[in-house]
Scaffold this motif. Structure first.
Motif, mmCIF file in Angstrom:
data_model
loop_
_atom_site.group_PDB
_atom_site.id
_atom_site.type_symbol
_atom_site.label_atom_id
_atom_site.label_comp_id
_atom_site.label_asym_id
_atom_site.label_seq_id
_atom_site.Cartn_x
_atom_site.Cartn_y
_atom_site.Cartn_z
ATOM 1 N N GLN A 173 0.824 -1.207 0.000
ATOM 2 C CA GLN A 173 0.000 0.000 0.000
ATOM 3 C C GLN A 173 0.861 1.262 0.000
ATOM 4 O O GLN A 173 0.578 2.225 -0.712
ATOM 5 N N SER A 174 1.926 1.260 0.805
ATOM 6 C CA SER A 174 2.810 2.427 0.852
ATOM 7 C C SER A 174 3.530 2.624 -0.474
ATOM 8 O O SER A 174 3.730 3.758 -0.924
ATOM 9 N N ALA A 175 3.906 1.510 -1.125
ATOM 10 C CA ALA A 175 4.594 1.612 -2.417
ATOM 11 C C ALA A 175 3.671 2.174 -3.484
ATOM 12 O O ALA A 175 4.097 2.957 -4.344
ATOM 13 N N ILE A 176 2.389 1.794 -3.438
ATOM 14 C CA ILE A 176 1.424 2.326 -4.402
ATOM 15 C C ILE A 176 1.215 3.818 -4.176
ATOM 16 O O ILE A 176 1.192 4.616 -5.122
ATOM 17 N N GLU A 203 10.506 4.428 -5.117
ATOM 18 C CA GLU A 203 10.396 4.820 -6.517
ATOM 19 C C GLU A 203 10.851 3.694 -7.438
ATOM 20 O O GLU A 203 11.912 3.107 -7.246
ATOM 21 N N GLY A 204 10.026 3.378 -8.429
ATOM 22 C CA GLY A 204 10.418 2.399 -9.448
ATOM 23 C C GLY A 204 10.336 0.954 -9.022
ATOM 24 O O GLY A 204 10.779 0.069 -9.769
ATOM 25 N N LEU A 205 9.778 0.663 -7.845
ATOM 26 C CA LEU A 205 9.675 -0.731 -7.420
ATOM 27 C C LEU A 205 8.652 -1.484 -8.267
ATOM 28 O O LEU A 205 7.636 -0.917 -8.680
ATOM 29 N N ASP A 206 8.930 -2.760 -8.517
ATOM 30 C CA ASP A 206 7.994 -3.614 -9.252
ATOM 31 C C ASP A 206 6.894 -4.028 -8.285
ATOM 32 O O ASP A 206 7.086 -4.882 -7.420
ATOM 33 N N LEU A 207 5.708 -3.408 -8.417
ATOM 34 C CA LEU A 207 4.614 -3.665 -7.484
ATOM 35 C C LEU A 207 4.042 -5.061 -7.628
ATOM 36 O O LEU A 207 3.304 -5.521 -6.760
ATOM 37 N N ASP A 208 4.369 -5.738 -8.714
ATOM 38 C CA ASP A 208 3.899 -7.104 -8.915
ATOM 39 C C ASP A 208 4.842 -8.116 -8.275
ATOM 40 O O ASP A 208 4.561 -9.303 -8.242
ATOM 41 N N LEU A 342 -8.217 -0.211 -7.300
ATOM 42 C CA LEU A 342 -8.581 0.985 -8.060
ATOM 43 C C LEU A 342 -7.388 1.931 -8.207
ATOM 44 O O LEU A 342 -7.211 2.562 -9.262
ATOM 45 N N LYS A 343 -6.580 2.035 -7.165
ATOM 46 C CA LYS A 343 -5.381 2.874 -7.256
ATOM 47 C C LYS A 343 -4.432 2.347 -8.332
ATOM 48 O O LYS A 343 -3.859 3.106 -9.111
ATOM 49 N N MET A 344 -4.270 1.006 -8.364
ATOM 50 C CA MET A 344 -3.380 0.408 -9.362
ATOM 51 C C MET A 344 -3.911 0.655 -10.765
ATOM 52 O O MET A 344 -3.141 0.965 -11.689
ATOM 53 N N ILE A 345 -5.226 0.523 -10.944
ATOM 54 C CA ILE A 345 -5.818 0.789 -12.260
ATOM 55 C C ILE A 345 -5.575 2.234 -12.661
ATOM 56 O O ILE A 345 -5.205 2.534 -13.804
ATOM 57 N N THR A 350 -2.501 6.309 -15.953
ATOM 58 C CA THR A 350 -1.680 7.521 -16.017
ATOM 59 C C THR A 350 -0.224 7.224 -16.347
ATOM 60 O O THR A 350 0.577 8.152 -16.477
ATOM 61 N N GLY A 351 0.116 5.935 -16.472
ATOM 62 C CA GLY A 351 1.485 5.571 -16.812
ATOM 63 C C GLY A 351 2.416 5.465 -15.624
ATOM 64 O O GLY A 351 3.613 5.192 -15.781
ATOM 65 N N GLU A 352 1.905 5.633 -14.392
ATOM 66 C CA GLU A 352 2.758 5.540 -13.204
ATOM 67 C C GLU A 352 3.075 4.094 -12.853
ATOM 68 O O GLU A 352 4.039 3.824 -12.141
ATOM 69 N N ALA A 353 2.249 3.175 -13.297
ATOM 70 C CA ALA A 353 2.490 1.744 -13.071
ATOM 71 C C ALA A 353 2.471 1.032 -14.414
ATOM 72 O O ALA A 353 1.777 1.438 -15.347
ATOM 73 N N SER A 354 3.249 -0.035 -14.502
ATOM 74 C CA SER A 354 3.385 -0.752 -15.769
ATOM 75 C C SER A 354 2.135 -1.561 -16.089
ATOM 76 O O SER A 354 1.462 -2.106 -15.203
ATOM 77 N N LEU A 355 1.832 -1.680 -17.386
ATOM 78 C CA LEU A 355 0.702 -2.492 -17.841
ATOM 79 C C LEU A 355 0.959 -3.985 -17.655
ATOM 80 O O LEU A 355 0.047 -4.794 -17.808
ATOM 81 N N LYS A 356 2.193 -4.341 -17.305
ATOM 82 C CA LYS A 356 2.477 -5.761 -17.076
ATOM 83 C C LYS A 356 1.791 -6.269 -15.809
ATOM 84 O O LYS A 356 1.747 -7.469 -15.557
ATOM 85 N N ASN A 357 1.240 -5.343 -14.998
ATOM 86 C CA ASN A 357 0.495 -5.745 -13.814
ATOM 87 C C ASN A 357 -0.870 -6.315 -14.166
ATOM 88 O O ASN A 357 -1.551 -6.864 -13.301
#
Length: 451
Positions: A173-176, A203-208, A342-345, A350-357
């Protein structure tokens, strides 16, 4: 056998969730007085069906197992000429807008209700899992923040933490949100200590991936003590005994049993010097790990084994809750999971998270198989998370999904007029195109993960 177990775990995960979702639509439709013509598990050609009840509703199993639907008496799907007035009054589009909203929203809400029930049951029973005692890699971001191996995390961002899953959840949650992580820990010999992981470290961590692991935090494991030596094994020939505390291999310090196993696996056929403590006395022995073939994500590989079982199980804790507390925790869990999804979506848009998620059925099936092998509690918890995901996904304002219909009805409430049929047809086509694109992206990501 593993493949079959994965397939069965996937079917028994997704199948009941689809049925529960459609039951939500069905029950509220009946409650609102709408006539239900068919309840289908699966899509496409009907393979088997039976009619039951006063309305002779057709209960069916269809060819495509992914999905299901409830077909109501609906003027948009066929001519109603010749039907008695009593049936016409029960036609879907003739119901007031609030009844239509209730019927459409009932499917996703049923998924959320199921997740609440599953989590509440798990919290009441108590699930044995690793405690919040951690190990920390030297010079990693967590180390630089002041955390040390052996710390027991008691709170993160003022939220109490007892087990590893709670710790990992707070980190994700904190990383998001990209805000600092404030930790309260109990440190042996020092008592309560505070530490803060700065937002910049997130910053830049892989959230998956493994967010705590990327920051240098892992589950604390016991000291590398030999629990059993196999008769006739390289370990027995080298003189290793149960109770030996392993300290280093070829001068490399051993932190825990996993570290020792990793070193031995990479030394097949080579002589290594193992330093240990036996009854408080230092001792060094030489051992040659036996080369064996093993399967891995990269195929068949050669690994070293010495025939000794080393302590690996971390401190485990089981925290049962009262029924009232369990329901409260379940509600919080479902709410937090919805918010995080919803935050991840939003961040992907907005491009802040990768579509690979974006993940699809292959990844879901893989995780279903893994959690099923871990035990009933882990599997049920996974089903609850998937149920929440289905609920959130269906509430997205995309035409053809429940959320798209709710958007139409919300506009009808605001304007007093239904959405024009032509506009609805165009939106449906766009929605189908968007869903197909998302499905292709999800399958592509699944395949990339496997490779």
């Amino acid at each position: 056998m593993s493949f079959l177990q994965t397939v069965l775990a996937f079917v028994f995960c997704l199948g009941p969730l689809i049925v529960f979702h459609e039951l939500g639509h069905y029950l509220v439709a009946r409650w609102c007085g709408v006539k239900v013509l068919r309840f289908s598990v699966g899509m496409g050609t009907v393979l088997w069906s039976r009619r039951f009840g006063k309305d002779q509703t057709e209960w069916a199993i269809s060819a495509l197992p992914l999905g299901g639907y409830v077909k109501m008496l609906d003027a948009r799907e066929g001519e109603l000429a010749g039907l008695p007035e009593s049936d016409l009054k029960r036609e879907f589009t003739r119901q007031n807008v609030w009844k239509r909203i209730a019927i459409v929203a009932a499917g996703p809400l049923a998924n959320f209700l199921l997740a609440i029930l599953l989590f509440a049951g798990l919290y009441m029973h108590g699930v044995e899992e690793p405690s919040s005692k951690i190990s920390v890699q030297t010079e990693a971001p967590a180390w630089q923040a002041g955390l040390r191996s052996g710390d027991v995390v008691s709170a993160i961002n003022e939220q109490p933490v007892q087990v590893w899953s709670e710790l990992r959840w707070q980190f994700i949650q904190s990383a998001i949100d990209k805000h600092e992580i404030r930790l309260a820990v109990e440190r042996p010999g020092q008592g309560r200590v505070s530490a803060t992981v700065p937002a910049a470290a997130l910053e830049g961590l892989d959230l998956d991936g493994d967010v705590p692991g990327l920051l240098g935090i892992g589950v604390a494991r016991p000291a590398p003590v030999i629990e059993q030596v196999v008769a006739g094994s390289p370990a027995e020939r080298a003189g290793l005994q149960a109770g030996d505390l392993l300290t280093s291999v070829d001068g490399v310090q051993v932190a825990d049993g996993i570290a020792f196993i990793d070193i031995i696996r990479g030394a097949a056929g080579k002589t290594v010097l193992v330093t240990l403590q036996r009854l408080g006395q230092p001792l060094t022995v030489s051992v040659v790990p036996q080369a064996e073939q093993a399967k891995s994500s990269k195929g068949t590989v050669t690994v070293g084994k010495i025939g000794a079982y080393v302590a690996q199980r971390p401190d485990m804790i089981k925290v049962p809750s009262s029924p009232v507390a369990a329901v409260g925790k379940a509600l919080d869990k479902v709410w937090d999971t919805c918010a995080m999804t919803l935050k991840m979506i939003g961040k992907m848009l907005t491009g802040e998270a990768s579509l690979k998620n974006v993940t699809g059925p292959i990844t879901i099936a893989d995780y279903a198989g893994q959690t099923a092998r871990m035990g009933a509690a882990h599997y049920l918890s996974f089903i609850a998370f998937i149920s929440i995901s289905l609920g959130v996904m269906n509430l997205l304002p995309i035409p053809v999904l429940d959320g798209g219909h709710l958007l139409y009805y919300s506009l009808e409430v605001l304007t007093g007029r239904s959405v024009p049929e032509r506009v609805g047809e165009i939106a449906q086509r766009l929605g189908i195109g968007l869903l197909l694109t998302l499905m292709l992206l999800a399958v592509f990501n699944d395949v990339v993960r496997l490779l």
